[in-house]
Design an enzyme around this catalytic site. Structure first.
Site, PDB file in Angstrom:
ATOM      1  N   ASP A   5       0.836  -1.197   0.000  1.00  0.00           N
ATOM      2  CA  ASP A   5       0.000   0.000   0.000  1.00  0.00           C
ATOM      3  C   ASP A   5       0.868   1.244   0.000  1.00  0.00           C
ATOM      4  O   ASP A   5       1.964   1.273   0.560  1.00  0.00           O
ATOM      5  CB  ASP A   5      -0.966   0.004   1.184  1.00  0.00           C
ATOM      6  CG  ASP A   5      -0.250   0.183   2.510  1.00  0.00           C
ATOM      7  OD1 ASP A   5       0.575  -0.669   2.849  1.00  0.00           O
ATOM      8  OD2 ASP A   5      -0.506   1.195   3.195  1.00  0.00           O
ATOM      9  N   TYR A   6       0.348   2.281  -0.650  1.00  0.00           N
ATOM     10  CA  TYR A   6       1.032   3.571  -0.667  1.00  0.00           C
ATOM     11  C   TYR A   6       1.028   4.167   0.738  1.00  0.00           C
ATOM     12  O   TYR A   6       0.002   4.190   1.407  1.00  0.00           O
ATOM     13  CB  TYR A   6       0.337   4.539  -1.618  1.00  0.00           C
ATOM     14  CG  TYR A   6       0.572   4.272  -3.083  1.00  0.00           C
ATOM     15  CD1 TYR A   6       1.837   4.386  -3.636  1.00  0.00           C
ATOM     16  CD2 TYR A   6      -0.484   3.927  -3.926  1.00  0.00           C
ATOM     17  CE1 TYR A   6       2.062   4.163  -4.988  1.00  0.00           C
ATOM     18  CE2 TYR A   6      -0.278   3.706  -5.283  1.00  0.00           C
ATOM     19  CZ  TYR A   6       0.996   3.820  -5.808  1.00  0.00           C
ATOM     20  OH  TYR A   6       1.212   3.599  -7.146  1.00  0.00           O
TER      21      TYR A   6
END
Length: 227
Positions: A5-6
């Site tokens: 995930d960012y």
């Protein structure tokens, strides 16, 4: 299962679109952005930031993105409205680019009826010139939409890039789910090392912003343990 995930993507987009020097500096240095914000807002050195100050800074960082005012921040932190307003005022003093971005975005939204993501996708605001609560809600959306919209654009670009890479490498790993700013893959054991190494790289190479993109990866037998 591998999940990537960012990291703090909407705040990174804020740093990009607002062009705020202090915010960009913190991300460029790889600092804990909430601790860095607390240091700026409360005027203390980074090592001396308390957990309570970091919690307050985190609430401000995310609250402003969603249009939270002094009343909402006060409720969130359990402090007086005056204290909350003081936090917000100090935040805008230390991050003037953010304050300018928010003001200019509201003005632009009223003039043209829409805002855009970093990639030029238009987000229409039908109530921006309405009255009362509808107008206020549209103004909050005008500030928030470019950040949430750009984050949505990025994860879609990442899905395309990752799928193309999987196909080119003739791998058996599959994208099984996308949740907000996170990609989840079903990965055979013999592909774990390659996916773990390349997935965050591919996600971070889909765009070049004024601050680094960071994707954090996790591995586990199920999604709960992987992310």
């Amino acid at each position: 299962i591998i999940s990537a995930d960012y990291s703090q993507i909407e705040l990174r987009v804020m740093a990009h679109v607002s062009n705020d020097a202090n915010l960009q500096k913190a991300f460029a240095a790889g600092e804990d952005i909430h601790r860095a914000t607390a240091s700026e807002v409360f005027g203390v050195p980074l090592p001396e930031v308390t957990s309570e100050q970091r919690r307050a800074a985190k609430a401000i960082n995310f609250g402003l993105i969603y249009g939270m005012g002094a009343f909402g921040l006060a409720s969130n932190l359990g402090i007086t409205r005056d204290a909350a307003q003081s936090y917000i005022d100090r935040y805008f003093t230390r991050y003037p680019g953010v304050a300018q971005y928010m003001a200019e975005t509201k003005t632009l939204a009223h003039a043209q009826g829409f805002v855009e993501t970093v990639f030029g996708r238009r987000l229409w605001l039908t109530d921006i010139n309405a009255a009362g609560a509808r107008r206020a809600g549209a103004e909050r959306a005008a500030i928030n939409a470019p950040m949430q919209g750009t984050a949505a654009d990025l994860i879609k670009l990442a899905m395309v890039a990752v799928q193309q890479w999987l196909h080119a490498q003739q791998l058996k790993s599959k994208i099984v789910m996308q949740v907000h700013d996170e990609l989840v893959l079903d990965v055979p054991d013999n592909e774990i090392d390659s996916i773990k190494q390349n997935l965050p790289r591919l996600m971070c190479e889909v765009a070049s912003l004024k601050v680094p993109l960071v994707a954090e990866v996790g591995v586990g037998p199920n999604w709960e343990q992987a992310h």
